[in-house]
Write an enzyme that holds these catalytic residues in place. Structure first.
Site, PDB file in Angstrom:
ATOM      1  N   ARG A  20     -43.833   8.690  25.003  1.00 26.86           N
ATOM      2  CA  ARG A  20     -42.864   9.768  24.829  1.00 26.86           C
ATOM      3  C   ARG A  20     -42.816  10.208  23.372  1.00 26.86           C
ATOM      4  NH1 ARG A  20     -36.378  10.265  26.371  1.00 26.86           N
ATOM      5  NH2 ARG A  20     -36.036  12.072  25.041  1.00 26.86           N
ATOM      6  N   TYR A  49     -31.320  22.968  29.426  1.00 25.16           N
ATOM      7  CA  TYR A  49     -32.704  23.020  28.962  1.00 25.16           C
ATOM      8  C   TYR A  49     -33.182  24.437  28.643  1.00 25.16           C
ATOM      9  CZ  TYR A  49     -33.415  18.098  30.066  1.00 25.16           C
ATOM     10  OH  TYR A  49     -33.330  16.733  30.078  1.00 25.16           O
ATOM     11  N   ASN A  69     -39.474  12.122  35.518  1.00 28.37           N
ATOM     12  CA  ASN A  69     -39.740  13.439  34.938  1.00 28.37           C
ATOM     13  C   ASN A  69     -41.230  13.632  34.644  1.00 28.37           C
ATOM     14  OD1 ASN A  69     -37.265  14.847  34.758  1.00 28.37           O
ATOM     15  ND2 ASN A  69     -36.594  13.473  33.114  1.00 28.37           N
ATOM     16  N   HIS A 129     -35.123  21.708  35.448  1.00 26.90           N
ATOM     17  CA  HIS A 129     -34.943  21.974  34.027  1.00 26.90           C
ATOM     18  C   HIS A 129     -35.174  23.442  33.681  1.00 26.90           C
ATOM     19  CE1 HIS A 129     -35.332  17.479  32.718  1.00 26.90           C
ATOM     20  NE2 HIS A 129     -34.346  17.702  33.561  1.00 26.90           N
ATOM     21  N   CYS A 166     -32.596  15.112  40.034  1.00 27.60           N
ATOM     22  CA  CYS A 166     -32.257  15.216  38.618  1.00 27.60           C
ATOM     23  C   CYS A 166     -30.743  15.089  38.510  1.00 27.60           C
ATOM     24  CB  CYS A 166     -32.732  16.558  38.067  1.00 27.60           C
ATOM     25  SG  CYS A 166     -32.351  16.836  36.318  1.00 27.60           S
TER      26      CYS A 166
END
Length: 444
Positions: free
Chosen positions: A97, A255, A151, A202, A172
């Protein structure tokens, strides 16, 4: 009357989020009587899995619920005969990440773990592993539901829908968080709301609000115009411009700031990275380290409040509500990721969307939208969905051309030379996780 023992497998059971799920399974055990719970993970996460397993057992013991807990590195054992398989994996763990966030920043692009170039890299690593899990489910639990929290949830849902026979639902916590915050804004119980949401994961807009049968959409948009609106702990809480919200005619999800406030969000990231050398991934590493120290405490037998810093609010609510609604054939309405099948007319039938669905024993049934999406929503939605379609093909087939086009069309990249350079670096940085891409293809 259901008599078959209810078995759930959690793949990625060593996640710091797992105590949220355990809390939900305990709370709703009377209507969702889990008898066998398997927490499975990979060898690299064995220590975290052990810690989570011990905490989970203390929570279950303290509750007095008859849930038999199993902790295993054998994924097939966990999946075999399960009615629900929940996935919450992070391929490459938090180090990957961190790269996902920092590589785009080095090219003057937004670095975020679920969208843009960072989300793209995560999708390339994740989709093949999820499809491996699906193949095991096809063999060992063909009637089970896959409940995916991993995700980028929408892209993963689409890949499973296109390349597996397993029944799957993408989940989500953003939609349920939005609904809870709207209920708080109006001082009503969440059961009094109908919140219509439409879009993809998102990239979702709240297009209609009904409270106790009365349409409050116009009032709602006035209340959030010029305010931060609905917030998420992992996204800078910048205020929306009042005129913009009125002209949009809907509430963007948190988002959307990466799209509608691209320059300001990029500046925020750059300032943080320049001053501290850190991104959100580094913050999460610290939070996780603190959480696991807490989780080790032998007297702890409940979910600690510090978990909210991790950004997982209402995770257990979303996950357990979905599974118990399927199990009990309740017919309630939840916002989940499913195959489009004509619900959003401007998108292909076979892509994943995030919309209101009636939850029945055979899974989610999407509700028709109250009206077609206007061009100011449709335009951005179609472009990002095209990126997602290309990303699925790139991840499944190791298709370099699809990968290059995916990054090029994404609004947070958008330049073919930058896209090519970013793609090459992503492939190099993630080579151990991307066997579907060959060295020869990357030079095309």
């Amino acid at each position: 009357m259901k008599t078959k023992p209810l078995k759930i497998a959690v793949i990625g059971g060593g996640s710091s989020y797992t105590p949220e799920l355990i809390e939900g399974l305990i709370r709703y055990h009377d209507v969702f009587p889990v008898s066998e719970l398997y927490l499975a993970d990979v060898a690299q996460g064995e220590e975290k899995l052990r810690i989570i397993g011990e905490l989970a057992q203390r929570m279950i013991t303290a509750s007095g619920k008859p849930i038999k807990l199993h902790v295993t590195l054998d994924r097939r054992e966990a999946i075999r005969g399960a009615q629900f398989v929940s996935t919450q994996i992070r391929v490459g763990m938090l180090d990957a990440r961190s790269r996902d966030e920092k590589i785009p920043l080095s090219y003057q692009l937004i670095g975020q773990e679920t969208t843009g170039a960072g989300g793209f890299a995560k999708a390339l690593r994740t989709i093949p592993v999820i499809l491996d899990i699906c193949r095991e489910m096809e063999e060992l639990a063909p009637d089970a539901f896959l409940v995916n929290f991993t995700n980028p949830a929408g892209i993963v849902t689409e890949a499973v829908s296109k390349y597996s026979s397993i029944r799957s639902v993408g989940l989500c916590n953003l939609p349920i968080s939005t609904k809870m915050q709207i209920a708080e804004l109006y001082g009503v119980d969440v059961s009094e709301l109908f919140v219509e949401m439409a879009g993809i994961n998102h990239l979702n807009w709240t297009t209609r609000l009904v409270i106790n049968g009365k349409d409050q959409t116009a009032d709602f948009l006035e209340r959030v115009a010029g305010a931060s609106g609905i917030s998420m702990k992992n996204i800078p809480d910048l205020e929306w411009d009042a005129a913009f919200i009125r002209s949009l005619g809907a509430l963007p999800c948190a988002y959307h700031r990466y799209y509608y406030m691209k320059d300001e969000m990029f500046r925020e990231m750059c300032i943080k990275h320049r001053e501290t050398g850190r991104t959100r991934a580094d913050d999460v590493k610290e939070v996780e380290a603190e959480l696991f120290e807490l989780y080790k405490q032998p007297e702890l037998a409940s979910k600690p409040p510090q978990l909210e810093k991790r950004g997982g609010a209402y995770y257990s609510e979303a996950a357990v509500q979905l599974m118990k609604s399927i199990y009990n054939d309740t017919g309630d309405i939840q916002v989940v990721n499913v195959r489009n099948n004509g619900i959003i007319a401007c998108l292909p039938d076979d892509v994943a969307i995030e919309v209101n669905c009636v939850i029945k024993s055979d899974g989610p049934h999407p509700l028709a939208l109250s009206k077609p999406l206007p061009p100011q929503i449709r335009g951005l939605l179609q472009v990002v969905k095209a990126y997602e379609e290309l990303t699925v093909e790139a991840a499944v087939h190791g298709d370099y051309r699809a990968a290059l086009q995916a990054l090029t069309v994404h609004p947070l990249v958008g330049d073919e030379q930058v896209a090519k350079a970013v793609l090459e670096e992503i492939l190099r940085a993630n080579a151990d996780y991307l066997p579907q891409f060959s060295t020869a293809e990357s030079s095309i």
